[in-house]
Design a protein around this motif. Structure first.
Motif, PDB file in Angstrom:
ATOM      1  N   UNK A  25     -14.717  -6.669   6.264  1.00 33.18           N
ATOM      2  CA  UNK A  25     -14.625  -6.506   4.804  1.00 33.18           C
ATOM      3  C   UNK A  25     -13.568  -7.427   4.202  1.00 33.18           C
ATOM      4  N   UNK A  26     -12.800  -8.095   5.066  1.00 39.05           N
ATOM      5  CA  UNK A  26     -11.751  -8.986   4.568  1.00 39.05           C
ATOM      6  C   UNK A  26     -10.418  -8.282   4.399  1.00 39.05           C
ATOM      7  N   UNK A  27     -10.261  -7.138   5.094  1.00 41.25           N
ATOM      8  CA  UNK A  27      -8.990  -6.407   5.004  1.00 41.25           C
ATOM      9  C   UNK A  27      -8.200  -6.657   6.281  1.00 41.25           C
ATOM     10  N   UNK A  28      -6.934  -6.982   6.108  1.00 40.19           N
ATOM     11  CA  UNK A  28      -6.075  -7.218   7.265  1.00 40.19           C
ATOM     12  C   UNK A  28      -5.761  -5.871   7.927  1.00 40.19           C
ATOM     13  N   UNK A  65     -22.813  -2.077  11.794  1.00 41.64           N
ATOM     14  CA  UNK A  65     -22.405  -2.032  13.199  1.00 41.64           C
ATOM     15  C   UNK A  65     -23.372  -1.175  14.028  1.00 41.64           C
ATOM     16  N   UNK A 104      -3.041  -2.969   6.988  1.00 43.65           N
ATOM     17  CA  UNK A 104      -3.592  -1.721   6.475  1.00 43.65           C
ATOM     18  C   UNK A 104      -3.194  -0.526   7.351  1.00 43.65           C
ATOM     19  N   UNK A 112     -14.694  -3.242  11.316  1.00 45.92           N
ATOM     20  CA  UNK A 112     -15.290  -3.045   9.985  1.00 45.92           C
ATOM     21  C   UNK A 112     -14.297  -3.439   8.892  1.00 45.92           C
ATOM     22  N   UNK A 113     -13.029  -3.078   9.080  1.00 45.48           N
ATOM     23  CA  UNK A 113     -12.003  -3.476   8.102  1.00 45.48           C
ATOM     24  C   UNK A 113     -11.914  -4.992   8.014  1.00 45.48           C
ATOM     25  N   UNK A 114     -11.863  -5.631   9.193  1.00 45.70           N
ATOM     26  CA  UNK A 114     -11.721  -7.096   9.230  1.00 45.70           C
ATOM     27  C   UNK A 114     -12.915  -7.788   8.587  1.00 45.70           C
ATOM     28  N   UNK A 146     -10.389 -14.521   5.860  1.00 45.19           N
ATOM     29  CA  UNK A 146     -10.530 -13.099   5.526  1.00 45.19           C
ATOM     30  C   UNK A 146     -11.225 -12.958   4.154  1.00 45.19           C
ATOM     31  N   UNK A 147     -10.807 -13.773   3.217  1.00 43.87           N
ATOM     32  CA  UNK A 147     -11.447 -13.734   1.895  1.00 43.87           C
ATOM     33  C   UNK A 147     -12.905 -14.176   1.997  1.00 43.87           C
ATOM     34  N   UNK A 179     -22.685   0.811   2.666  1.00 39.07           N
ATOM     35  CA  UNK A 179     -21.317   0.270   2.585  1.00 39.07           C
ATOM     36  C   UNK A 179     -21.339  -1.254   2.699  1.00 39.07           C
ATOM     37  N   UNK A 233     -14.897 -13.791   4.403  1.00 41.92           N
ATOM     38  CA  UNK A 233     -15.745 -12.784   5.054  1.00 41.92           C
ATOM     39  C   UNK A 233     -16.377 -11.809   4.071  1.00 41.92           C
ATOM     40  N   UNK A 234     -15.869 -11.811   2.836  1.00 40.33           N
ATOM     41  CA  UNK A 234     -16.485 -10.916   1.840  1.00 40.33           C
ATOM     42  C   UNK A 234     -17.902 -11.357   1.498  1.00 40.33           C
ATOM     43  N   UNK A 278     -19.785   2.455  12.591  1.00 46.06           N
ATOM     44  CA  UNK A 278     -18.342   2.218  12.370  1.00 46.06           C
ATOM     45  C   UNK A 278     -17.858   2.758  11.027  1.00 46.06           C
ATOM     46  N   UNK A 315     -15.654   5.124   8.582  1.00 41.29           N
ATOM     47  CA  UNK A 315     -14.274   5.615   8.704  1.00 41.29           C
ATOM     48  C   UNK A 315     -14.292   7.139   8.824  1.00 41.29           C
ATOM     49  N   UNK A 331     -11.609  -4.024  -3.599  1.00 38.42           N
ATOM     50  CA  UNK A 331     -11.751  -5.377  -4.138  1.00 38.42           C
ATOM     51  C   UNK A 331     -12.159  -5.460  -5.608  1.00 38.42           C
ATOM     52  N   UNK A 375     -20.552  -4.786  -1.731  1.00 34.10           N
ATOM     53  CA  UNK A 375     -19.956  -5.942  -2.407  1.00 34.10           C
ATOM     54  C   UNK A 375     -20.965  -7.076  -2.631  1.00 34.10           C
ATOM     55  N   UNK A 395       0.833  -1.212   0.000  1.00 33.70           N
ATOM     56  CA  UNK A 395       0.000   0.000   0.000  1.00 33.70           C
ATOM     57  C   UNK A 395       0.863   1.256   0.000  1.00 33.70           C
TER      58      UNK A 395
END
Lengths: 259, 248
Positions: free
Chosen positions: A134-137, B88, A141, A130-132, B78-79, B155, B81-82, B92, B94, B110, B159, A39
């Motif tokens: 979405x599948x983002x480490x 939330x 990140x 929320x990041x997790x 992690x993949x 949000x 979880x998409x 939550x 950003x 993604x 996806x 990144x």
């Protein structure tokens, strides 16, 4: 008797578990830095935040440190007629110690605390979750770009500190205290070597790494809402400064033998 | 044959020797709205974290769309979880991103969409949850609680998830906004019914749950004490559930 023993025991466990957690955190950094996605945009954003936004305070403190150092040294050296050595003393102490250490302390207070506060707030407001989801480490990140940026930014800020500090020392030495300018520069080139600058840069690189590591570590370990964020921020600043000072001694003792 | 989005089998979770989830077994049907009701501290959020694979069970098995979460490595998980979209409790969002950018975030991460396509998709999502153009550039701190929930929903839908999870979606909202958010959850589930979107809601809002859910599970002290279709749940003989419905 049982109470002191149990306090000692629980403190020992706490200390070792903290060391363990920090070691895992460091290992995770080296693991994830090598894994895509890389990144670069986030690293640049953090470089701007840690580096560019620290420029003013670095210029201010570097300039005045050089000026004050020149004054103090001059009045001591004048007593034994070696006032022409003011230039090298300012330059050497700036290059080897003051530039990396003071830049480190400033960045620890400004950026290290901010990193802990940003990440801590994200944690307590579930933005990290929320990041997790979405599948983002979240570690990759949030922590990796900050640690990379801190490690790059501090040597650059240290060079700036060194440069402006020497300009301050030169102005006070030659314009206010009337040391002969050619003698000032001649002595500077006699006593100052690239190894002195390298020593400062190596230290600044380590400090940058540790400050951003500590800032992100305390951010990720925040708990108990707003109070926890405040506590995490405070700990990040205090530990950042402590680590700068202790590692400065360790690095100095190693580098003077190598360089 | 009935298909299940989530299958939980003898799930136990212990923290420092204390069981917070006790032998939970339940099957959440695909394409339906299931609400997990219960008092505060009953273990609802812990159960949700297990469905997401954020927490690991001390014992038992969780299958999501036929995949055993315990068999997945962290990257695979992690993949995986998409497949989820999550709204939330306090949205939550950003802090550093505008409304538009919050919704665009997962799409940028993604999908390789062109600028125009990305813009259209974000605009469609935000419009679908009832937000006006003039709020697209506002930051989370400039939004009301209800608006934040809408952005969070947009949000989460970005996806096109297969399972939507809602953590206390109406907590802290006024009655009118609460109704709007509940209608939005209901409409979202119906709009996506051809994709068999499964919705799982964690809540203690009995009235809303009875109105919008197909199934309700009641969790008490880490145990599912009742899990029924909504009409049967309303006439449950369980004294605690009766009391919970009466008090709402």
């Amino acid at each position: 008797m049982r109470v002191p023993v149990s306090i000692l025991g629980s403190q020992t466990i706490k200390t070792f578990s903290s060391i363990g957690r920090m070691s895992i955190f460091i290992w995770k950094f080296f693991y994830w830095i090598a894994k895509p996605p890389f990144r670069l945009k986030l690293v640049m954003e953090q470089l701007y935040f840690i580096g560019n936004k620290s420029v003013f305070i670095i210029l201010l403190s570097g300039g005045f440190t050089g000026m004050v150092l020149a004054y103090q040294t001059y009045f001591g050296f004048k007593l034994i007629n070696i006032d022409s050595l003011v230039g090298p003393v300012v330059a050497l102490s700036m290059a080897r110690e003051l530039a990396p250490v003071l830049a480190g302390l400033i960045v620890s207070g400004r950026a290290g605390g901010a990193m802990a506060a940003q990440i801590g707030t994200m944690k307590v407001t579930e933005q990290i979750d929320a990041l997790e989801v979405m599948g983002i480490n979240s570690f990759q990140y949030l922590a990796v770009p900050r640690i990379i940026a801190g490690t790059i930014a501090l040597p650059l800020l240290s060079i700036l500190f060194l440069l402006i500090g020497n300009i301050g020392g030169w102005i006070v030495g030659t314009k206010a205290l009337l040391i002969d300018e050619s003698l000032f520069f001649a002595k500077l080139s006699d006593f100052m070597f690239m190894a002195d600058i390298y020593q400062g840069l190596i230290k600044a690189t380590f400090f940058g790494f540790f400050i951003s590591l500590i800032g992100t570590y305390f951010g990720f370990n925040v708990s108990k809402g707003a109070e926890g964020v405040g506590r995490g921020t405070n700990l990040a600043v205090v530990w950042g400064m402590i680590v700068v000072l202790i590692s400065d001694y360790i690095l100095t003792s190693i580098l003077v033998k190598i360089l | 044959m009935k298909e299940f989005a989530v299958e939980i089998d003898n799930l136990v979770k212990e923290y420092s020797g204390v069981e917070v989830l006790k032998n939970i077994s339940m099957k959440i049907p695909k394409g339906k709205i299931t609400t997990i009701l219960g008092f505060s501290g009953a273990g609802k959020s812990t159960l949700l974290k297990h469905i997401l694979g954020i927490s690991k069970p001390s014992e038992g098995l969780i299958k999501v769309m036929g995949t055993d979460l315990g068999s997945l490595h962290s990257k695979e998980l992690r993949d995986f979880r998409r497949n989820f979209g999550m709204v939330f409790q306090y949205a939550a969002l950003f802090d550093s991103l505008s409304t538009f950018e919050n919704v665009a975030f997962p799409l940028r991460e993604f999908l390789s969409l062109g600028n125009n396509e990305l813009h259209d998709r974000v605009e469609n999502l935000l419009t679908a949850v009832g937000l006006e153009q003039d709020s697209f550039n506002l930051y989370p701190h400039e939004l009301s609680g209800g608006m934040r929930k809408r952005v969070g929903l947009a949000r989460a839908l970005a996806l096109r998830p297969k399972i939507m999870l809602y953590d206390e979606p109406t907590t802290g909202l006024d009655p009118i906004t609460t109704k709007t958010v509940n209608d939005l959850i209901f409409d979202t589930a119906n709009d996506q019914s051809e994709h068999e979107l499964t919705s799982i809601i964690i809540s203690h809002d009995v009235k809303a749950s009875l109105a919008i859910s197909d199934y309700i599970a009641f969790l008490e002290s880490g145990e599912v004490i009742e899990y029924l279709p909504v009409e049967e749940f309303k006439s449950s003989n369980n004294s605690m559930i009766k009391k919970f419905i009466e008090l709402s």
